[in-house]
Motif scaffolding. Sequence first.
Motif, mmCIF file in Angstrom:
data_model
loop_
_atom_site.group_PDB
_atom_site.id
_atom_site.type_symbol
_atom_site.label_atom_id
_atom_site.label_comp_id
_atom_site.label_asym_id
_atom_site.label_seq_id
_atom_site.Cartn_x
_atom_site.Cartn_y
_atom_site.Cartn_z
ATOM 1 N N ALA A 50 59.288 -6.659 -55.897
ATOM 2 C CA ALA A 50 58.662 -7.078 -57.277
ATOM 3 C C ALA A 50 59.450 -7.134 -58.258
ATOM 4 N N VAL A 51 60.557 -6.357 -58.168
ATOM 5 C CA VAL A 51 61.804 -6.349 -59.257
ATOM 6 C C VAL A 51 63.138 -7.037 -58.917
ATOM 7 N N SER B 110 50.839 -0.154 -59.632
ATOM 8 C CA SER B 110 51.685 -1.547 -59.838
ATOM 9 C C SER B 110 50.600 -2.737 -60.091
ATOM 10 N N ASN C 103 57.424 -1.663 -63.010
ATOM 11 C CA ASN C 103 58.742 -2.473 -62.813
ATOM 12 C C ASN C 103 59.684 -2.336 -63.733
#
Length: 355
Positions: free
Chosen positions: A66-67, A148, A156
């Motif tokens: 996600a990052v 999240s 994040n």
Amino acid sequence: MKKIMSMLTVVLVVFSTSVQAQKNTNKIAPRIIILATGGTIAGSGESATKAAYTAGKVPVDDLLNAVPDIHKYGKISGEQVAQIGSQDMNVVTWLKLAKRINQIFKDNLADAVVVTHGTDTQGETAYFLDLTVMSDKPVVLVGAMRPSTAMSQDGNRNLLDAVMVAADPKSQGKGVIVAMDEKVFDARDVTKTSTTNLETFRSTNFGPIGLIYDGKVSYYYQSLRNPSKKFDVSKLNELPKVEIVYGYADASPETVSNLSTIPGLKGLVYAGMGNGNFGEPVGKALANASKNGIVVCRSARASAGRITLENEVNDAELGFVVADDLNPQKARVLLMLSLTETADRTKIQQNFFEY
Ligand code: SIN
């Protein structure tokens, strides 16, 4: 012959260039292992706009995916150590974490470690690791206040900042640190202060040691309480049992005397009023526990300040120790670790003034 020599020269040049490139890569690409334990940073909810969610649902690979920008800061890999809300954090998982981090550094598998963790007990875990990780390499704890899946999720950004902090050579030799909400805190001092606000972590006595902005960290001071002697937990599977009892006006002595009968109890942290004070009935129960071999440590329910010896309490006569400026939950961590080495109250008191 000439041809062979020039071919050899080409091979040597290519080889030394690739060695140099590797060195350069190592210099600009520290190896960072993310150890995931769960928490809200790995939390998942049904709706982006509702508060309800379950902590510790998202696995470490999904957190990292996600990052993608974290890969700018080094060679990043992830390991799932636990997948829990940090209200379920316990001694067994603390020991597992400390042993894994020590092994990672001993085997030179990483230049820094980031631990993703729920915020509820993050301060305690950070301090436990601070006292047990035997390396100067950066260990950075991070979490989030929103899951999240939330519209306003902070995980994040916090993770990206934590990896950047871990990769920064300035973060070495600072002990375990916590990077949250654009601030860096010393493990010993940091505590969660708000149940739901994003800006929840504070060091109520001393403030953050560093500030994060625009992908950079600036440090301003460093704690002197970072002794090079750490507690060796490599052979431990449990810690001596220590519980906490809360002080309040008109408290019944049974809060202490009942707790003192827990089988195997070795220590009692008293979260006292003001400078670790208690009413007379509770004082008698604490004195009794102390006489019966339980190490009693006076701490404070107030969120700042420190406990001073022999102020309103005759600590020497009662055999009590004081927590200095540690909050009750961190005093418990230090008392448990101290009791793995000694039951001598003078030495334990010394630990509270040094660690
Ligand atoms: C937890 O501590 O696991 C839940 C709360 C949080 O992470 O903010």
